[in-house]
Motif scaffolding. Structure first.
Motif, PDB file in Angstrom:
ATOM      1  N   CYS A 136      50.767  67.252 -16.885  1.00 19.78           N
ATOM      2  CA  CYS A 136      51.700  68.353 -16.663  1.00 19.78           C
ATOM      3  C   CYS A 136      53.023  67.820 -16.124  1.00 19.78           C
ATOM      4  O   CYS A 136      53.039  67.083 -15.132  1.00 19.78           O
ATOM      5  N   PHE A 137      54.109  68.186 -16.769  1.00 23.03           N
ATOM      6  CA  PHE A 137      55.440  67.906 -16.252  1.00 23.03           C
ATOM      7  C   PHE A 137      55.936  69.187 -15.600  1.00 23.03           C
ATOM      8  O   PHE A 137      56.152  70.199 -16.264  1.00 23.03           O
ATOM      9  N   CYS A 138      56.085  69.122 -14.276  1.00 25.28           N
ATOM     10  CA  CYS A 138      56.308  70.331 -13.495  1.00 25.28           C
ATOM     11  C   CYS A 138      57.790  70.644 -13.343  1.00 25.28           C
ATOM     12  O   CYS A 138      58.639  69.748 -13.351  1.00 25.28           O
ATOM     13  N   ASP A 139      58.066  71.930 -13.167  1.00 22.64           N
ATOM     14  CA  ASP A 139      59.428  72.383 -12.898  1.00 22.64           C
ATOM     15  C   ASP A 139      59.813  72.064 -11.456  1.00 22.64           C
ATOM     16  O   ASP A 139      59.045  72.288 -10.520  1.00 22.64           O
ATOM     17  N   ASN A 180      45.073  60.410  -5.424  1.00 21.89           N
ATOM     18  CA  ASN A 180      45.018  61.870  -5.274  1.00 21.89           C
ATOM     19  C   ASN A 180      46.246  62.400  -4.549  1.00 21.89           C
ATOM     20  O   ASN A 180      46.803  63.440  -4.921  1.00 21.89           O
ATOM     21  N   ILE A 181      46.681  61.697  -3.515  1.00 23.57           N
ATOM     22  CA  ILE A 181      47.872  62.131  -2.791  1.00 23.57           C
ATOM     23  C   ILE A 181      49.104  61.998  -3.673  1.00 23.57           C
ATOM     24  O   ILE A 181      49.931  62.926  -3.752  1.00 23.57           O
ATOM     25  N   VAL A 182      49.236  60.873  -4.372  1.00 24.74           N
ATOM     26  CA  VAL A 182      50.392  60.670  -5.256  1.00 24.74           C
ATOM     27  C   VAL A 182      50.440  61.742  -6.332  1.00 24.74           C
ATOM     28  O   VAL A 182      51.514  62.253  -6.681  1.00 24.74           O
ATOM     29  N   ASN A 183      49.276  62.124  -6.855  1.00 28.29           N
ATOM     30  CA  ASN A 183      49.227  63.161  -7.892  1.00 28.29           C
ATOM     31  C   ASN A 183      49.803  64.478  -7.414  1.00 28.29           C
ATOM     32  O   ASN A 183      50.310  65.274  -8.207  1.00 28.29           O
ATOM     33  N   ARG A 191      62.905  63.189  -5.476  1.00 25.68           N
ATOM     34  CA  ARG A 191      62.444  63.722  -4.192  1.00 25.68           C
ATOM     35  C   ARG A 191      61.528  62.739  -3.451  1.00 25.68           C
ATOM     36  O   ARG A 191      61.532  62.676  -2.226  1.00 25.68           O
ATOM     37  N   THR A 192      60.707  62.002  -4.197  1.00 26.74           N
ATOM     38  CA  THR A 192      59.735  61.112  -3.557  1.00 26.74           C
ATOM     39  C   THR A 192      59.882  59.687  -4.073  1.00 26.74           C
ATOM     40  O   THR A 192      60.029  59.459  -5.278  1.00 26.74           O
ATOM     41  N   ARG A 193      59.835  58.747  -3.135  1.00 27.05           N
ATOM     42  CA  ARG A 193      59.676  57.334  -3.469  1.00 27.05           C
ATOM     43  C   ARG A 193      58.417  56.831  -2.769  1.00 27.05           C
ATOM     44  O   ARG A 193      58.121  57.252  -1.659  1.00 27.05           O
ATOM     45  N   ASP A 214      58.855  57.228 -11.108  1.00 25.26           N
ATOM     46  CA  ASP A 214      58.134  58.393 -11.626  1.00 25.26           C
ATOM     47  C   ASP A 214      56.658  58.308 -11.261  1.00 25.26           C
ATOM     48  O   ASP A 214      56.119  57.233 -10.974  1.00 25.26           O
ATOM     49  N   LYS A 215      56.000  59.456 -11.266  1.00 28.03           N
ATOM     50  CA  LYS A 215      54.609  59.552 -10.844  1.00 28.03           C
ATOM     51  C   LYS A 215      53.670  58.724 -11.709  1.00 28.03           C
ATOM     52  O   LYS A 215      52.777  58.025 -11.187  1.00 28.03           O
ATOM     53  N   VAL A 216      53.855  58.759 -13.027  1.00 29.25           N
ATOM     54  CA  VAL A 216      52.943  58.044 -13.921  1.00 29.25           C
ATOM     55  C   VAL A 216      52.971  56.545 -13.635  1.00 29.25           C
ATOM     56  O   VAL A 216      51.924  55.882 -13.587  1.00 29.25           O
ATOM     57  N   SER A 217      54.161  55.988 -13.426  1.00 29.68           N
ATOM     58  CA  SER A 217      54.272  54.554 -13.138  1.00 29.68           C
ATOM     59  C   SER A 217      53.606  54.217 -11.814  1.00 29.68           C
ATOM     60  O   SER A 217      52.909  53.196 -11.699  1.00 29.68           O
TER      61      SER A 217
END
Length: 338
Positions: A136-139, A180-183, A191-193, A214-217
Protein backbone atom coordinates in the motif's frame (compact mmCIF):
# COMPACT_ATOMS: atom_id res chain seq x y z
CA UNK A 1 28.91 -29.15 -14.25
CA UNK A 2 30.01 -29.57 -10.64
CA UNK A 3 32.93 -27.39 -9.61
CA UNK A 4 34.56 -28.33 -6.33
CA UNK A 5 35.41 -25.50 -3.96
CA UNK A 6 34.12 -23.25 -1.23
CA UNK A 7 30.85 -21.29 -1.12
CA UNK A 8 31.07 -17.66 -2.29
CA UNK A 9 27.38 -16.75 -2.37
CA UNK A 10 28.15 -13.04 -2.13
CA UNK A 11 30.05 -13.04 -5.43
CA UNK A 12 27.27 -14.95 -7.19
CA UNK A 13 24.73 -12.40 -5.98
CA UNK A 14 26.98 -9.51 -7.05
CA UNK A 15 27.46 -10.96 -10.53
CA UNK A 16 23.70 -11.49 -10.95
CA UNK A 17 23.03 -7.91 -9.87
CA UNK A 18 25.77 -6.15 -11.87
CA UNK A 19 26.31 -8.36 -14.93
CA UNK A 20 23.02 -10.21 -15.53
CA UNK A 21 20.19 -7.88 -14.50
CA UNK A 22 21.46 -5.10 -16.78
CA UNK A 23 19.80 -3.76 -19.90
CA UNK A 24 22.84 -4.34 -22.12
CA UNK A 25 22.71 -8.07 -21.24
CA UNK A 26 19.01 -8.45 -22.02
CA UNK A 27 17.30 -7.29 -18.84
CA UNK A 28 13.87 -5.79 -19.66
CA UNK A 29 12.61 -2.84 -17.66
CA UNK A 30 8.94 -3.89 -18.00
CA UNK A 31 9.47 -7.48 -16.77
CA UNK A 32 9.98 -8.50 -13.10
CA UNK A 33 13.44 -9.76 -12.12
CA UNK A 34 13.47 -13.09 -10.28
CA UNK A 35 16.66 -14.49 -8.80
CA UNK A 36 16.62 -18.14 -7.68
CA UNK A 37 19.53 -19.00 -5.40
CA UNK A 38 20.35 -22.69 -4.93
CA UNK A 39 22.73 -23.27 -2.05
CA UNK A 40 23.84 -26.08 0.23
CA UNK A 41 23.94 -23.74 3.20
CA UNK A 42 26.31 -21.29 4.85
CA UNK A 43 28.74 -19.13 2.86
CA UNK A 44 32.39 -19.67 3.75
CA UNK A 45 34.06 -17.11 1.47
CA UNK A 46 33.38 -13.41 2.01
CA UNK A 47 30.46 -14.45 4.20
CA UNK A 48 30.08 -10.98 5.73
CA UNK A 49 29.05 -9.66 2.29
CA UNK A 50 26.43 -12.30 1.46
CA UNK A 51 23.39 -10.65 3.03
CA UNK A 52 24.64 -7.18 2.02
CA UNK A 53 24.71 -8.24 -1.64
CA UNK A 54 21.24 -9.77 -1.32
CA UNK A 55 19.90 -6.59 0.27
CA UNK A 56 21.31 -4.48 -2.56
CA UNK A 57 19.85 -6.83 -5.18
CA UNK A 58 16.41 -6.60 -3.57
CA UNK A 59 16.62 -2.81 -3.29
CA UNK A 60 17.46 -2.67 -6.99
CA UNK A 61 14.33 -4.66 -7.76
CA UNK A 62 15.20 -8.36 -7.75
CA UNK A 63 12.82 -10.80 -6.09
CA UNK A 64 14.96 -13.53 -4.50
CA UNK A 65 13.86 -17.11 -3.85
CA UNK A 66 16.23 -19.47 -2.03
CA UNK A 67 16.29 -23.23 -2.54
CA UNK A 68 18.43 -24.98 0.04
CA UNK A 69 19.20 -28.23 1.84
CA UNK A 70 18.72 -27.83 5.56
CA UNK A 71 16.46 -28.85 8.40
CA UNK A 72 16.05 -25.21 9.46
CA UNK A 73 16.84 -22.04 7.47
CA UNK A 74 19.58 -19.91 9.01
CA UNK A 75 19.55 -16.12 9.39
CA UNK A 76 21.83 -15.95 6.34
CA UNK A 77 19.26 -17.81 4.23
CA UNK A 78 16.46 -15.60 5.58
CA UNK A 79 18.60 -12.53 4.91
CA UNK A 80 19.08 -13.53 1.27
CA UNK A 81 15.43 -14.30 0.49
CA UNK A 82 12.69 -11.79 -0.19
CA UNK A 83 9.79 -11.58 2.25
CA UNK A 84 7.75 -13.45 3.26
CA UNK A 85 10.02 -16.35 4.20
CA UNK A 86 7.36 -19.04 3.88
CA UNK A 87 6.86 -18.16 0.20
CA UNK A 88 10.47 -17.52 -0.76
CA UNK A 89 12.53 -20.12 1.12
CA UNK A 90 12.13 -23.68 -0.14
CA UNK A 91 14.10 -26.32 1.72
CA UNK A 92 14.46 -30.06 2.09
CA UNK A 93 16.57 -32.13 4.47
CA UNK A 94 18.73 -33.91 1.87
CA UNK A 95 19.82 -33.53 -1.76
CA UNK A 96 17.78 -36.52 -2.94
CA UNK A 97 14.60 -34.62 -2.05
CA UNK A 98 15.39 -31.52 -4.18
CA UNK A 99 13.28 -32.65 -7.19
CA UNK A 100 10.22 -32.63 -4.93
CA UNK A 101 10.47 -28.82 -4.80
CA UNK A 102 9.98 -28.27 -8.54
CA UNK A 103 6.21 -27.67 -8.40
CA UNK A 104 6.53 -25.36 -5.38
CA UNK A 105 9.24 -23.40 -7.16
CA UNK A 106 6.99 -22.85 -10.17
CA UNK A 107 4.20 -21.71 -7.86
CA UNK A 108 6.61 -19.37 -6.09
CA UNK A 109 7.27 -17.37 -9.26
CA UNK A 110 3.83 -17.73 -10.87
CA UNK A 111 1.13 -15.81 -9.04
CA UNK A 112 -2.15 -15.32 -10.87
CA UNK A 113 -3.94 -13.98 -7.78
CA UNK A 114 -4.66 -10.25 -7.64
CA UNK A 115 -3.63 -9.49 -4.06
CA UNK A 116 -5.34 -6.09 -4.33
CA UNK A 117 -8.75 -7.54 -5.24
CA UNK A 118 -10.11 -7.08 -1.70
CA UNK A 119 -9.05 -3.38 -1.68
CA UNK A 120 -6.96 -3.73 1.50
CA UNK A 121 -5.54 -0.19 1.48
CA UNK A 122 -7.50 2.30 3.56
CA UNK A 123 -7.69 6.09 3.77
CA UNK A 124 -7.07 6.65 0.07
CA UNK A 125 -4.02 4.38 -0.16
CA UNK A 126 -3.09 2.89 -3.53
CA UNK A 127 -2.60 -0.88 -3.72
CA UNK A 128 0.17 -2.45 -5.83
CA UNK A 129 -0.16 -6.16 -6.54
CA UNK A 130 3.01 -8.11 -5.76
CA UNK A 131 4.19 -11.70 -5.73
CA UNK A 132 1.99 -13.41 -3.09
CA UNK A 133 1.65 -10.05 -1.32
CA UNK A 134 0.58 -6.45 -1.85
CA UNK A 135 2.01 -3.06 -1.01
CA UNK A 136 0.00 0.00 0.00
CA UNK A 137 1.25 3.45 -0.93
CA UNK A 138 -0.43 5.70 1.59
CA UNK A 139 -1.68 9.26 1.29
CA UNK A 140 0.24 11.98 3.11
CA UNK A 141 -0.37 11.56 6.87
CA UNK A 142 -1.29 7.85 6.91
CA UNK A 143 0.98 4.83 7.29
CA UNK A 144 0.93 1.15 8.20
CA UNK A 145 0.55 -2.07 6.24
CA UNK A 146 -2.94 -1.01 5.12
CA UNK A 147 -2.64 2.78 5.61
CA UNK A 148 -4.63 2.32 8.81
CA UNK A 149 -2.56 4.57 11.07
CA UNK A 150 -2.38 8.36 11.13
CA UNK A 151 1.27 9.31 11.67
CA UNK A 152 2.28 12.84 10.75
CA UNK A 153 5.22 13.24 13.14
CA UNK A 154 8.66 14.04 11.72
CA UNK A 155 11.43 11.95 13.28
CA UNK A 156 14.98 10.67 12.93
CA UNK A 157 14.88 7.18 14.43
CA UNK A 158 17.78 4.87 15.27
CA UNK A 159 17.35 1.22 16.25
CA UNK A 160 20.07 -0.25 18.47
CA UNK A 161 19.89 -4.07 18.38
CA UNK A 162 21.60 -6.65 20.58
CA UNK A 163 23.41 -9.10 18.25
CA UNK A 164 25.21 -10.94 21.05
CA UNK A 165 24.28 -14.30 22.52
CA UNK A 166 24.07 -17.76 21.04
CA UNK A 167 20.38 -18.08 20.09
CA UNK A 168 19.48 -16.90 16.58
CA UNK A 169 15.77 -16.80 17.39
CA UNK A 170 16.31 -13.96 19.87
CA UNK A 171 18.13 -11.79 17.35
CA UNK A 172 15.59 -12.68 14.67
CA UNK A 173 12.82 -11.53 17.02
CA UNK A 174 14.60 -8.17 17.37
CA UNK A 175 14.65 -7.81 13.58
CA UNK A 176 11.00 -8.81 13.33
CA UNK A 177 9.83 -6.16 15.78
CA UNK A 178 12.05 -3.62 14.00
CA UNK A 179 10.36 -4.46 10.68
CA UNK A 180 6.91 -4.23 12.28
CA UNK A 181 7.67 -0.78 13.65
CA UNK A 182 9.15 0.42 10.34
CA UNK A 183 6.05 -0.85 8.52
CA UNK A 184 3.93 1.49 10.63
CA UNK A 185 6.05 4.62 10.06
CA UNK A 186 5.31 7.38 7.59
CA UNK A 187 8.12 8.08 5.10
CA UNK A 188 6.06 10.40 2.88
CA UNK A 189 7.65 13.78 2.30
CA UNK A 190 10.74 12.78 4.27
CA UNK A 191 8.80 12.57 7.54
CA UNK A 192 10.89 9.64 8.80
CA UNK A 193 14.53 8.68 8.52
CA UNK A 194 15.81 5.41 9.97
CA UNK A 195 19.27 4.19 10.96
CA UNK A 196 20.34 0.93 12.59
CA UNK A 197 23.20 -0.06 14.92
CA UNK A 198 24.00 -3.55 16.23
CA UNK A 199 26.21 -4.40 19.17
CA UNK A 200 27.94 -7.41 20.70
CA UNK A 201 31.53 -7.07 21.98
CA UNK A 202 31.49 -3.71 20.22
CA UNK A 203 29.08 -1.76 18.02
CA UNK A 204 28.57 -1.45 14.25
CA UNK A 205 26.56 1.01 12.16
CA UNK A 206 24.53 -1.09 9.72
CA UNK A 207 23.03 1.89 7.88
CA UNK A 208 22.81 5.62 8.53
CA UNK A 209 19.90 8.06 8.63
CA UNK A 210 20.61 9.38 5.14
CA UNK A 211 21.22 6.00 3.50
CA UNK A 212 17.63 4.99 2.62
CA UNK A 213 14.73 7.36 2.01
CA UNK A 214 11.77 5.01 1.53
CA UNK A 215 10.09 2.30 3.57
CA UNK A 216 10.67 -0.55 1.11
CA UNK A 217 14.43 0.05 1.04
CA UNK A 218 14.63 0.22 4.85
CA UNK A 219 12.63 -3.01 5.20
CA UNK A 220 14.92 -4.74 2.71
CA UNK A 221 17.96 -3.51 4.61
CA UNK A 222 16.86 -5.02 7.94
CA UNK A 223 18.57 -8.35 7.29
CA UNK A 224 21.67 -9.41 9.23
CA UNK A 225 23.43 -12.46 10.54
CA UNK A 226 24.18 -12.67 14.24
CA UNK A 227 27.61 -11.51 15.40
CA UNK A 228 27.58 -13.36 18.75
CA UNK A 229 29.82 -12.42 21.64
CA UNK A 230 29.29 -10.49 24.84
CA UNK A 231 26.79 -7.68 25.44
CA UNK A 232 28.19 -4.15 25.21
CA UNK A 233 24.96 -2.16 25.30
CA UNK A 234 26.82 1.02 26.23
CA UNK A 235 28.83 0.86 23.00
CA UNK A 236 25.66 0.60 20.91
CA UNK A 237 24.03 3.57 22.62
CA UNK A 238 27.20 5.67 22.47
CA UNK A 239 27.69 4.94 18.76
CA UNK A 240 24.13 6.04 18.03
CA UNK A 241 24.57 9.28 20.00
CA UNK A 242 28.04 10.20 18.72
CA UNK A 243 28.14 8.79 15.18
CA UNK A 244 24.55 8.44 13.95
CA UNK A 245 22.67 11.45 15.30
CA UNK A 246 25.00 13.83 13.45
CA UNK A 247 24.21 16.39 10.76
CA UNK A 248 26.73 14.89 8.37
CA UNK A 249 25.03 11.48 8.55
CA UNK A 250 21.46 12.69 8.09
CA UNK A 251 20.25 13.97 11.45
CA UNK A 252 17.95 16.95 10.88
CA UNK A 253 17.59 19.97 13.13
CA UNK A 254 14.00 20.46 14.28
CA UNK A 255 12.94 16.82 13.80
CA UNK A 256 12.50 14.57 16.82
CA UNK A 257 15.43 12.27 17.66
CA UNK A 258 14.32 8.84 18.85
CA UNK A 259 16.31 5.76 19.81
CA UNK A 260 14.89 2.25 20.28
CA UNK A 261 17.27 -0.03 22.18
CA UNK A 262 16.65 -3.78 22.13
CA UNK A 263 18.42 -5.82 24.79
CA UNK A 264 18.18 -8.74 27.19
CA UNK A 265 18.92 -6.23 29.97
CA UNK A 266 22.15 -7.96 30.98
CA UNK A 267 25.15 -5.96 29.76
CA UNK A 268 28.42 -7.74 30.54
CA UNK A 269 30.94 -5.45 28.80
CA UNK A 270 31.28 -1.92 30.23
CA UNK A 271 28.12 -2.76 32.16
CA UNK A 272 28.61 0.13 34.56
CA UNK A 273 28.54 2.54 31.59
CA UNK A 274 25.20 1.40 30.16
CA UNK A 275 22.91 3.62 32.20
CA UNK A 276 25.32 6.56 31.95
CA UNK A 277 25.29 6.21 28.16
CA UNK A 278 21.48 6.14 28.14
CA UNK A 279 21.34 9.20 30.40
CA UNK A 280 23.71 11.03 28.05
CA UNK A 281 21.40 10.17 25.15
CA UNK A 282 18.35 11.46 26.99
CA UNK A 283 20.17 14.62 28.14
CA UNK A 284 21.07 15.36 24.51
CA UNK A 285 17.36 15.44 23.61
CA UNK A 286 16.95 11.89 22.32
CA UNK A 287 13.78 10.07 23.37
CA UNK A 288 14.82 6.53 24.34
CA UNK A 289 12.62 3.44 24.19
CA UNK A 290 13.90 0.12 25.58
CA UNK A 291 12.55 -3.25 24.46
CA UNK A 292 13.59 -6.38 26.34
CA UNK A 293 13.77 -9.57 24.30
CA UNK A 294 13.16 -12.73 26.35
CA UNK A 295 11.01 -14.20 29.06
CA UNK A 296 10.10 -11.85 31.89
CA UNK A 297 12.49 -13.49 34.34
CA UNK A 298 15.32 -13.54 31.78
CA UNK A 299 15.24 -9.81 31.05
CA UNK A 300 17.09 -7.46 33.39
CA UNK A 301 14.18 -5.18 34.21
CA UNK A 302 16.29 -2.70 36.19
CA UNK A 303 18.67 -2.06 33.32
CA UNK A 304 15.77 -1.94 30.84
CA UNK A 305 13.95 0.72 32.85
CA UNK A 306 17.18 2.63 33.41
CA UNK A 307 17.80 2.89 29.68
CA UNK A 308 14.32 4.12 28.78
CA UNK A 309 12.68 7.50 29.27
CA UNK A 310 10.16 7.84 32.08
CA UNK A 311 7.52 6.69 32.69
CA UNK A 312 8.58 3.05 32.28
CA UNK A 313 5.09 1.85 31.34
CA UNK A 314 5.22 4.03 28.22
CA UNK A 315 8.85 3.64 27.16
CA UNK A 316 9.99 0.18 28.37
CA UNK A 317 8.53 -3.10 27.02
CA UNK A 318 9.24 -6.82 27.06
CA UNK A 319 8.72 -9.14 24.09
CA UNK A 320 8.44 -12.56 25.70
CA UNK A 321 7.63 -14.60 22.59
CA UNK A 322 7.14 -14.20 18.85
CA UNK A 323 3.38 -13.76 19.29
CA UNK A 324 4.05 -10.55 21.27
CA UNK A 325 5.89 -8.86 18.39
CA UNK A 326 2.90 -7.29 16.66
CA UNK A 327 1.25 -6.06 19.86
CA UNK A 328 4.42 -4.46 21.24
CA UNK A 329 5.20 -2.89 17.87
CA UNK A 330 1.73 -1.34 17.86
CA UNK A 331 2.21 0.04 21.38
CA UNK A 332 5.51 1.63 20.36
CA UNK A 333 3.93 3.02 17.18
CA UNK A 334 1.11 4.53 19.21
CA UNK A 335 3.74 6.46 21.16
CA UNK A 336 5.79 7.39 18.09
CA UNK A 337 2.81 8.63 16.09
CA UNK A 338 0.93 10.53 18.81
Amino acid sequence: LWIQGKTNTAEALRLARTEVFVESKGDRIDVPNYLIVLTDGQSNINAQMTVKEAVQARIEGAHIIVVTVTDKPTLEIKGIASDPDDQNILFVENFAMLPSLSDRLVQAVCDDVNECFSSPCRNGGQCVDGLHQYLCFCDDEFSGLNCERRCGRRMDLTFVLDASGSVEETFERSMNITRNIVNGLNFAGGRTRVALVTYADDARIRFKLNEYSDKVSVLNAIAFTQEKGRTNTAAGIQMAVNQVFTTGDGDRAGDDNIMIVMTDGHSNVNEFSTLDAAEEARDSGITVFAIGIGENGQVGRGELNGIANDPDNQYAYIVRQESDVEDIANEVLNMLCQ
